[in-house]
Design an enzyme around this catalytic site. Structure first.
Site, PDB file in Angstrom:
ATOM      1  N   CYS A 134      17.600   4.455  -4.887  1.00  0.00           N
ATOM      2  CA  CYS A 134      17.114   5.091  -6.123  1.00  0.00           C
ATOM      3  C   CYS A 134      18.142   6.005  -6.780  1.00  0.00           C
ATOM      4  O   CYS A 134      18.348   5.964  -7.997  1.00  0.00           O
ATOM      5  CB  CYS A 134      15.833   5.879  -5.821  1.00  0.00           C
ATOM      6  SG  CYS A 134      15.922   6.893  -4.338  1.00  0.00           S
ATOM      7  N   ARG A 146      21.962  -4.475   1.706  1.00  0.00           N
ATOM      8  CA  ARG A 146      22.653  -4.106   0.468  1.00  0.00           C
ATOM      9  C   ARG A 146      24.159  -4.317   0.495  1.00  0.00           C
ATOM     10  O   ARG A 146      24.761  -4.652  -0.511  1.00  0.00           O
ATOM     11  CB  ARG A 146      22.377  -2.636   0.138  1.00  0.00           C
ATOM     12  CG  ARG A 146      20.993  -2.393  -0.421  1.00  0.00           C
ATOM     13  CD  ARG A 146      20.805  -0.908  -0.721  1.00  0.00           C
ATOM     14  NE  ARG A 146      19.417  -0.618  -1.036  1.00  0.00           N
ATOM     15  CZ  ARG A 146      18.835   0.556  -0.796  1.00  0.00           C
ATOM     16  NH1 ARG A 146      19.525   1.540  -0.249  1.00  0.00           N
ATOM     17  NH2 ARG A 146      17.569   0.742  -1.115  1.00  0.00           N
ATOM     18  N   ARG A 165      -2.229  -3.100  10.098  1.00  0.00           N
ATOM     19  CA  ARG A 165      -3.094  -1.924   9.934  1.00  0.00           C
ATOM     20  C   ARG A 165      -3.737  -1.849   8.548  1.00  0.00           C
ATOM     21  O   ARG A 165      -4.862  -1.406   8.389  1.00  0.00           O
ATOM     22  CB  ARG A 165      -2.250  -0.668  10.171  1.00  0.00           C
ATOM     23  CG  ARG A 165      -2.966   0.507  10.754  1.00  0.00           C
ATOM     24  CD  ARG A 165      -1.943   1.592  10.950  1.00  0.00           C
ATOM     25  NE  ARG A 165      -0.844   1.255  10.021  1.00  0.00           N
ATOM     26  CZ  ARG A 165       0.176   2.030   9.722  1.00  0.00           C
ATOM     27  NH1 ARG A 165       0.292   3.175  10.275  1.00  0.00           N
ATOM     28  NH2 ARG A 165       1.115   1.651   8.888  1.00  0.00           N
ATOM     29  N   ALA A 170       4.009   3.903  -1.526  1.00  0.00           N
ATOM     30  CA  ALA A 170       4.234   4.530  -2.834  1.00  0.00           C
ATOM     31  C   ALA A 170       5.027   3.588  -3.747  1.00  0.00           C
ATOM     32  O   ALA A 170       4.693   3.417  -4.924  1.00  0.00           O
ATOM     33  CB  ALA A 170       4.985   5.854  -2.660  1.00  0.00           C
ATOM     34  N   SER A 204       8.687  11.811  -3.187  1.00  0.00           N
ATOM     35  CA  SER A 204       8.138  10.450  -3.169  1.00  0.00           C
ATOM     36  C   SER A 204       9.177   9.434  -2.713  1.00  0.00           C
ATOM     37  O   SER A 204       8.819   8.351  -2.257  1.00  0.00           O
ATOM     38  CB  SER A 204       7.586  10.064  -4.541  1.00  0.00           C
ATOM     39  OG  SER A 204       8.563  10.265  -5.538  1.00  0.00           O
ATOM     40  N   GLY A 205      10.448   9.784  -2.807  1.00  0.00           N
ATOM     41  CA  GLY A 205      11.495   8.926  -2.274  1.00  0.00           C
ATOM     42  C   GLY A 205      11.369   8.745  -0.767  1.00  0.00           C
ATOM     43  O   GLY A 205      11.884   7.781  -0.203  1.00  0.00           O
ATOM     44  N   THR A 222       0.815  -1.218   0.000  1.00  0.00           N
ATOM     45  CA  THR A 222       0.000   0.000   0.000  1.00  0.00           C
ATOM     46  C   THR A 222       0.854   1.276   0.000  1.00  0.00           C
ATOM     47  O   THR A 222       0.334   2.383  -0.012  1.00  0.00           O
ATOM     48  CB  THR A 222      -0.943   0.021   1.221  1.00  0.00           C
ATOM     49  OG1 THR A 222      -0.144  -0.091   2.411  1.00  0.00           O
ATOM     50  CG2 THR A 222      -1.924  -1.150   1.176  1.00  0.00           C
ATOM     51  N   HIS A 244      13.854  11.972  -9.823  1.00  0.00           N
ATOM     52  CA  HIS A 244      15.109  12.457  -9.253  1.00  0.00           C
ATOM     53  C   HIS A 244      16.017  12.970 -10.378  1.00  0.00           C
ATOM     54  O   HIS A 244      16.146  12.330 -11.422  1.00  0.00           O
ATOM     55  CB  HIS A 244      15.880  11.312  -8.578  1.00  0.00           C
ATOM     56  CG  HIS A 244      15.325  10.880  -7.250  1.00  0.00           C
ATOM     57  ND1 HIS A 244      14.202  11.422  -6.669  1.00  0.00           N
ATOM     58  CD2 HIS A 244      15.775   9.933  -6.379  1.00  0.00           C
ATOM     59  CE1 HIS A 244      13.984  10.830  -5.500  1.00  0.00           C
ATOM     60  NE2 HIS A 244      14.908   9.921  -5.303  1.00  0.00           N
ATOM     61  N   GLN A 282      16.284  15.525  -5.374  1.00  0.00           N
ATOM     62  CA  GLN A 282      15.467  14.343  -5.171  1.00  0.00           C
ATOM     63  C   GLN A 282      14.012  14.664  -4.836  1.00  0.00           C
ATOM     64  O   GLN A 282      13.723  15.540  -4.024  1.00  0.00           O
ATOM     65  CB  GLN A 282      16.092  13.463  -4.084  1.00  0.00           C
ATOM     66  CG  GLN A 282      17.429  12.874  -4.528  1.00  0.00           C
ATOM     67  CD  GLN A 282      18.071  11.944  -3.513  1.00  0.00           C
ATOM     68  OE1 GLN A 282      19.219  12.147  -3.146  1.00  0.00           O
ATOM     69  NE2 GLN A 282      17.357  10.920  -3.078  1.00  0.00           N
TER      70      GLN A 282
END
Lengths: 353, 353
Positions: free
Chosen positions: A128, A99, A39, A13, A158-159, A11, A248, A155
């Site tokens: 990103c 990572r 939730r 972005a 939404s990141g 749910t 970005h 940037q």
């Protein structure tokens, strides 16, 4: 074979963008299993014409899942990704949790797909900002060698997730009406000091490290070194949030081992590179902007020019959709690449089944 | 002695800021003469409690004027600044028309006030992006020597004038309402291609030069070299417009001749420098943003950190009010400096009177 595919953080972005990428993916999908926190469980998400219920992400929920795309933050990934792998799901994790681990491939398919070869069930999706930069620099690295990168980012909010997009819209409305507001989300939701992003820019993304760089800036250093397999590569980043929802941009200065014979040669290398679109013509005022790249899988490169003083230094302007190539598409692209290579399965030694 | 002071372009964004700076200036002002094009003549501007009528800027209008601050574009400056000097007015010109001429001092008072010594009536005010950068770098240059600068800018729309500010507000409103619009102002009003600035960034400020850099970027190269008196200084700039009304930010990477002994030493040099405020504390999330500096005369510096790989390279984040220190205050500060030095007069050989 068709796969049962879970999206963890469905749910959010990025989760939403992942589902959109799965919808247009070549991957044979038998079933989508959207997962989220308790939730959000019970909500539905649209997938190929159906409304699919969101289930709570628990270890047991991964039974029978072949592929799980995680984008619900590092804590969720640390708690659940190993559980998913143990149950036989290949995990592509969009958080920063794994990572830099030695045995976890960190992959941008155009750049280092070969790193997928001996995966152990868990593959990390890079940051990103790193993804779009390495896609643009890989062809230059191959042709001339890379010595040093200096990058400044622009940037999109939404990141930082859906709440940050909502904050930009809310604050922008108040700003236009000349009314005050208390910033509540950026730069980092979990840190005490907040700044407005409407009518402002913020030179902090993620927390600070003791060396004075932010964690986001250090991601660009460490992840770029790992993806290129070059621990001596010099990277210096300044990461800045700007009042833009999606897309970005990066001003990249790259010092090459060898000076390009001509800038036409540089442009040709970029044009021939997978995942890169050269969008560059000063006489026509052509260069990429965030608005141009929304919804696009490719990385757009413009403002390509040689340094005025150092023939082995080139400047680029690199723009991509941070939710698509910067997150969702790169993750799905990793899955497609695994499938093509016959690697979309957890090696026997890692899973329980 | 009290001066008759003209402001040419009095109804523009910078002109208005110039009048505000004159209001709080220490300069003895007998009379303000606001000037503009015929179209704006007859309007009034507020100055020290009075409404002063705007007169048309013509050669004759400069008779009896002691000091003229120009900010009405290069064409107006080229046409009228020599006429003003001929009539005995010292001109501080904010356009790029004369900045690189040999006999025209290009001055940032904190950095090279000595260049005012043999002025011939016309002094040039540098580009906004250049001013704030050289204020921040002057103390580092003095202490360690400067070899190379790589800068990425985050420039406010007010640098492109009042129409660009109006465009940002208009476009932002349409964007918030989900309605379309046709961009009409940015990046360059006189060029054919326009891009939205709301929810976008634009990597073009001013027209392109044949070398692929924009004129704005080349201003940062040439003006910085001239102000520092160092034609060998390497400068590489990427100038970008961001959706911010007021306040330019810059990510500056500077290669010094000599590696600083410590970063405390760098901070101390900056703290001691005139016109600089060090605003830097990562643990408190303290760094400057455009919002912080509005209305301020000083240049704010934060994110001060040493490069991870090269001890002689330092990164800085430099923010200033582009209308104040970047334009109006620097111009008024030049006039105040001339007055202090007894140089606020046109040398006999240049004027007619």
């Amino acid at each position: 074979m068709a796969y049962r595919v879970a999206v963890v953080g469905a749910t959010g972005a990025v989760g939403e963008a992942m589902i959109a990428e799965l919808e247009r993916s070549t991957l044979p999908i038998a079933e989508l299993v959207p997962m989220a926190s308790a939730r959000s469980a019970g909500k539905t998400v649209a997938f190929r014409g159906a409304e699919v219920p969101v289930v709570e992400a628990t270890p047991e929920a991964f039974s029978g899942v072949d592929l799980a795309l995680f984008s619900a933050g590092g804590q969720t990934s640390r708690a659940l990704a190993p559980e998913a792998v143990r149950r036989g799901a290949v995990v592509v994790d969009n958080s920063s949790a794994f990572r830099l681990e030695d045995r976890v491939p960190l992959v941008v398919p155009e750049v280092n797909a070969e790193a997928l070869a001996d995966h152990r069930g868990l593959i990390a999706n890079p940051n990103c900002s790193t993804i779009q930069m390495v896609v643009a620099l890989a062809p230059l690295r191959e042709r001339y060698g890379l010595r040093r990168i200096v990058v400044s980012t622009y940037q999109a909010v939404s990141g930082a997730g859906r709440r940050a997009v909502d904050a930009l819209r809310f604050e922008s409305g108040r700003w236009l009406e000349g009314e005050g507001f208390v910033p509540e989300v950026l730069p980092v939701a979990s840190l005490p000091v907040k700044y407005p992003i409407a009518d402002n820019v913020i030179p902090q993304i993620d927390r600070f490290e003791p060396n004075g760089f932010t964690f986001e800036e250090m991601k660009m250093v460490r992840e770029t070194q790992k993806i290129f397999g070059d621990p001596a590569l010099e990277v210096a980043a300044t990461c800045v949030r700007v009042p833009v929802t999606v897309g970005h941009s990066e001003a990249v200065t790259v010092e090459l081992e060898e000076a390009p014979a001509s800038m036409e040669d540089v442009v040709e290398a970029l044009r021939a590179a997978p995942g890169v679109v050269v969008w560059d013509d000063p006489t026509a005022q052509r260069y990429p902007t965030p608005m141009l790249v929304r919804g696009e899988r490719d990385v757009y490169v413009g403002r390509i020019r040689r340094d005025l003083f150092r023939p082995n230094v080139v400047h680029l302007w690199v723009v991509a959709d941070n939710l698509v190539k910067g997150a969702a598409w790169n993750a799905v692209q990793i899955a497609e690449t695994l499938e093509e290579k016959g690697l979309l399965r957890v090696p026997a030694a890692e899973g329980d089944r």
